[in-house]
Design a protein around this motif. Structure first.
Motif, PDB file in Angstrom:
ATOM      1  N   ARG A  51     -14.603  -7.026   1.974  1.00 19.56           N
ATOM      2  CA  ARG A  51     -15.932  -6.564   1.560  1.00 19.56           C
ATOM      3  C   ARG A  51     -16.442  -5.465   2.495  1.00 19.56           C
ATOM      4  NH1 ARG A  51     -17.961 -12.732   0.528  1.00 19.56           N
ATOM      5  NH2 ARG A  51     -17.513 -12.859  -1.719  1.00 19.56           N
ATOM      6  N   GLU A  56     -17.558  -0.859  -2.129  1.00 23.16           N
ATOM      7  CA  GLU A  56     -17.794  -0.390  -3.494  1.00 23.16           C
ATOM      8  C   GLU A  56     -16.846  -1.022  -4.509  1.00 23.16           C
ATOM      9  OE1 GLU A  56     -20.366   1.510  -4.025  1.00 23.16           O
ATOM     10  OE2 GLU A  56     -20.797   1.715  -1.886  1.00 23.16           O
ATOM     11  N   ALA A  57     -15.803  -1.687  -4.025  1.00 26.29           N
ATOM     12  CA  ALA A  57     -14.793  -2.251  -4.927  1.00 26.29           C
ATOM     13  C   ALA A  57     -15.295  -3.539  -5.574  1.00 26.29           C
ATOM     14  CB  ALA A  57     -13.509  -2.528  -4.156  1.00 26.29           C
ATOM     15  N   THR A  58     -14.669  -3.878  -6.705  1.00 23.07           N
ATOM     16  CA  THR A  58     -14.993  -5.145  -7.356  1.00 23.07           C
ATOM     17  C   THR A  58     -14.446  -6.297  -6.524  1.00 23.07           C
ATOM     18  OG1 THR A  58     -12.939  -5.205  -8.639  1.00 23.07           O
ATOM     19  CG2 THR A  58     -14.832  -4.022  -9.607  1.00 23.07           C
ATOM     20  N   PHE A  59     -14.970  -7.490  -6.768  1.00 25.63           N
ATOM     21  CA  PHE A  59     -14.483  -8.657  -6.017  1.00 25.63           C
ATOM     22  C   PHE A  59     -13.007  -8.889  -6.299  1.00 25.63           C
ATOM     23  CE2 PHE A  59     -13.700 -13.274  -5.751  1.00 25.63           C
ATOM     24  CZ  PHE A  59     -13.905 -13.429  -4.388  1.00 25.63           C
ATOM     25  N   GLU A  60     -12.567  -8.606  -7.533  1.00 30.05           N
ATOM     26  CA  GLU A  60     -11.156  -8.790  -7.877  1.00 30.05           C
ATOM     27  C   GLU A  60     -10.270  -7.913  -6.998  1.00 30.05           C
ATOM     28  OE1 GLU A  60      -8.084  -8.473 -11.697  1.00 30.05           O
ATOM     29  OE2 GLU A  60     -10.213  -7.982 -11.932  1.00 30.05           O
ATOM     30  N   GLN A  62     -11.096  -6.619  -4.067  1.00 28.16           N
ATOM     31  CA  GLN A  62     -11.209  -7.122  -2.698  1.00 28.16           C
ATOM     32  C   GLN A  62     -10.320  -8.334  -2.484  1.00 28.16           C
ATOM     33  OE1 GLN A  62     -15.407  -7.850  -2.548  1.00 28.16           O
ATOM     34  NE2 GLN A  62     -15.949  -5.736  -2.048  1.00 28.16           N
TER      35      GLN A  62
END
Length: 222
Positions: A51, A56-60, A62
């Motif tokens: 994180r 900026e990335a999605t949790f998937e 990450q």
């Protein structure tokens, strides 16, 4: 078991086999958690790191990144890695990255009374790269500059597919008088950052200090 602590620009430390090793990492490095008590804590800390690295990335994405790092832990342990960190920055407008690892390995018994010469000869024989003997404030060492071929996981590429890449590296091995050797390595797959990262790594190597169990400074002979 050896342990590692790092607090930004404060000295990091590795303790083991009667010699404490301390060095200074420049700010901006993300540190891979190597001292978690169990798998659950490791997973939590890796997700927290993902994180921080990719806000900026999605949790998937990450989660994929954290899983990819976790998959390398067995190789970290096998290689004796005690510290692993990486930096992401821009150099002349180009996005660049580098990793730094610090390990403790056993010296070959054949190293004898000239471990630096033995390590240098071994590296040259293996054709690992350009090898030279250097002197650091903590004692004599061997340096090796070379390139490795590998691949980048699809979760880290723009195309989403695995990509081949070349990683330029500098490795420094410092033989200690307790039958072990300290191994530092900087690697980068981004040529544009080589000058910046190699200068940074030289500073890390020169910051290494050795201490005995009583806290007395040590300098390796040779």
């Amino acid at each position: 078991m050896s342990t590692v602590m790092s607090e930004g620009e404060n000295p990091a430390a590795l303790a083991g086999a009667g010699i404490d090793v301390r060095w200074i990492m420049p700010e901006g490095f993300f540190e891979i958690p190597m001292d978690a008590d169990d798998l659950d804590e490791t997973a939590e800390r890796l997700i927290a790191l993902a994180r921080e690295v990719m806000p900026e990335a999605t949790f998937e994405v990450q989660l994929q990144w954290a899983a990819m790092i976790a998959a390398h832990y067995d190789s970290f342990i096998e290689a004796g890695i005690q510290y692993s960190g990486f930096v992401l920055t821009e150099v002349d407008g180009e996005r660049c990255t580098a990793t730094v690892t610090i390990s403790m390995i056993d010296l070959d018994e054949r190293a004898g009374t000239n471990p630096v010469g033995f390590l240098g000869s071994t590296m040259r024989h293996l054709g690992l790269g350009q090898v030279g003997e250097i002197r650091l404030p903590c004692g004599p060492a061997v340096s090796c500059i070379g390139t490795r071929r590998g691949s980048l996981d699809g979760s880290l590429t723009a195309s989403g597919a695995e990509e081949q890449l070349a990683t330029s590296f500098i490795q420094i091995q410092i033989p200690l008088d307790n039958g072990t050797a300290l191994v530092l390595e900087m690697g980068t797959p981004t040529p544009g950052g080589w000058d910046v990262f190699s200068a940074m790594f030289a500073g890390v190597a020169k910051s290494i200090r050795l201490f005995n169990d009583s806290g007395k400074p040590l300098v390796m002979p040779g």
